[in-house]
Design an enzyme around this catalytic site. Sequence first.
Site, PDB file in Angstrom:
ATOM      1  N   CYS A 110       0.844  -1.200   0.000  1.00 34.33           N
ATOM      2  CA  CYS A 110       0.000   0.000   0.000  1.00 34.33           C
ATOM      3  C   CYS A 110       0.879   1.250   0.000  1.00 34.33           C
ATOM      4  O   CYS A 110       1.853   1.321   0.742  1.00 34.33           O
ATOM      5  CB  CYS A 110      -0.895  -0.003   1.248  1.00 34.33           C
ATOM      6  N   HIS A 153      -9.227  -4.038  -2.356  1.00 31.22           N
ATOM      7  CA  HIS A 153      -8.226  -3.251  -1.625  1.00 31.22           C
ATOM      8  C   HIS A 153      -8.608  -1.766  -1.642  1.00 31.22           C
ATOM      9  O   HIS A 153      -8.514  -1.076  -0.635  1.00 31.22           O
ATOM     10  CB  HIS A 153      -6.843  -3.479  -2.265  1.00 31.22           C
ATOM     11  N   GLU A 154      -9.084  -1.296  -2.801  1.00 29.79           N
ATOM     12  CA  GLU A 154      -9.471   0.124  -2.915  1.00 29.79           C
ATOM     13  C   GLU A 154     -10.778   0.416  -2.191  1.00 29.79           C
ATOM     14  O   GLU A 154     -10.894   1.452  -1.523  1.00 29.79           O
ATOM     15  CB  GLU A 154      -9.591   0.537  -4.395  1.00 29.79           C
ATOM     16  N   HIS A 157     -10.188   1.025   1.303  1.00 30.20           N
ATOM     17  CA  HIS A 157      -9.714   2.391   1.607  1.00 30.20           C
ATOM     18  C   HIS A 157     -10.891   3.346   1.804  1.00 30.20           C
ATOM     19  O   HIS A 157     -10.820   4.262   2.634  1.00 30.20           O
ATOM     20  CB  HIS A 157      -8.790   2.925   0.509  1.00 30.20           C
TER      21      HIS A 157
HETATM   22  O1  LIG Z   1      -4.514   1.363  -2.542  1.00 30.77           O
HETATM   23  C1  LIG Z   1      -3.655   1.279  -3.455  1.00 30.77           C
HETATM   24  N1  LIG Z   1      -2.367   1.340  -3.219  1.00 30.77           N
HETATM   25  O2  LIG Z   1      -2.004   1.494  -1.941  1.00 30.77           O
HETATM   26  C2  LIG Z   1      -1.363   1.308  -4.274  1.00 30.77           C
HETATM   27  C3  LIG Z   1      -0.182   0.407  -3.984  1.00 30.77           C
HETATM   28  N2  LIG Z   1      -0.599  -0.969  -3.806  1.00 30.77           N
HETATM   29  C4  LIG Z   1      -0.901  -1.738  -4.870  1.00 30.77           C
HETATM   30  O3  LIG Z   1      -0.947  -1.302  -5.988  1.00 30.77           O
HETATM   31  C5  LIG Z   1      -1.219  -3.164  -4.577  1.00 30.77           C
HETATM   32  C6  LIG Z   1      -0.188  -4.080  -4.410  1.00 30.77           C
HETATM   33  C7  LIG Z   1      -0.490  -5.408  -4.136  1.00 30.77           C
HETATM   34  C8  LIG Z   1      -1.798  -5.843  -4.027  1.00 30.77           C
HETATM   35  C9  LIG Z   1      -2.812  -4.911  -4.204  1.00 30.77           C
HETATM   36 CL1  LIG Z   1      -4.441  -5.416  -4.092  1.00 30.77          CL
HETATM   37  C10 LIG Z   1      -2.527  -3.569  -4.477  1.00 30.77           C
HETATM   38 CL2  LIG Z   1      -3.790  -2.401  -4.661  1.00 30.77          CL
HETATM   39 NI    NI Z   2      -3.585   0.866  -0.609  1.00 32.05          NI
END
Ligand SMILES: O=CN(O)CCNC(=O)c1cccc(Cl)c1Cl
Ligand code: NI
Length: 183
Positions: A110, A153-154, A157
């Site tokens: 993240c 994941h988003e 957030h």
């Molecule tokens: O919220 C977004 N970020 O924090 C951006 C950086 N992380 C990634 O791109 C990322 C990396 C691994 C697994 C997932 Cl699922 C994601 Cl999303």
């Molecule tokens: Ni993230």
Amino acid sequence: MILMKDVIREGHETLRKKAAEVTFPLSAENRQLGEDLLEFLINSQDPEIAEKYDLRSGIGIAAPQVNRSVRIFALYVPNDHGDMVEEIVVNPKIVSHSVELAYLPGGEGCLSVDRDVTGYVPRPQRITVKFFNLDGEEKKMRLKNLPAIAFQHELDHLNGVMFYDHINKDNPYFEVPNSHPLE
Ligand SMILES: O=CN(O)CCNC(=O)c1cccc(Cl)c1Cl
Ligand code: NI
């Protein structure tokens, strides 16, 4: 353009807030925010631009990560066929999901977390989602594997949830029943 200095980090209260739904027609500010979020992802995955501006790579980014507590995020992530899922997502909902779970064997990362937090993050492998685009048109989409993981994941957030909230405290590499590693 969004730079790493614009990304808020763990400890900032906005990361733990539930973001507010936005209304349509979008304000110029919210429309610009959505476009800036997607532009960041495209820039972050371009080796020259990422190096020039010192960007950490991302497959998704959510408005709260740049201290805007609204329900907007962007995705720029390859699906199983190698085609990019490129979306600006507004007021998203998961309308249904598989019983089967999936996780990235290398765990998740993240932009708002400046440390390696290891462990499996089990999430439904397939989801059906509804959201609006910047023009207020409703979209319904079925996602699976990496795009589904990134979407969740988003969406986390937008609800003040961090990926490591899902990691088993006693055994970070616990293989939750009915879960599959994504290769
Ligand atoms: O919220 C977004 N970020 O924090 C951006 C950086 N992380 C990634 O791109 C990322 C990396 C691994 C697994 C997932 Cl699922 C994601 Cl999303
Ligand atoms: Ni993230």
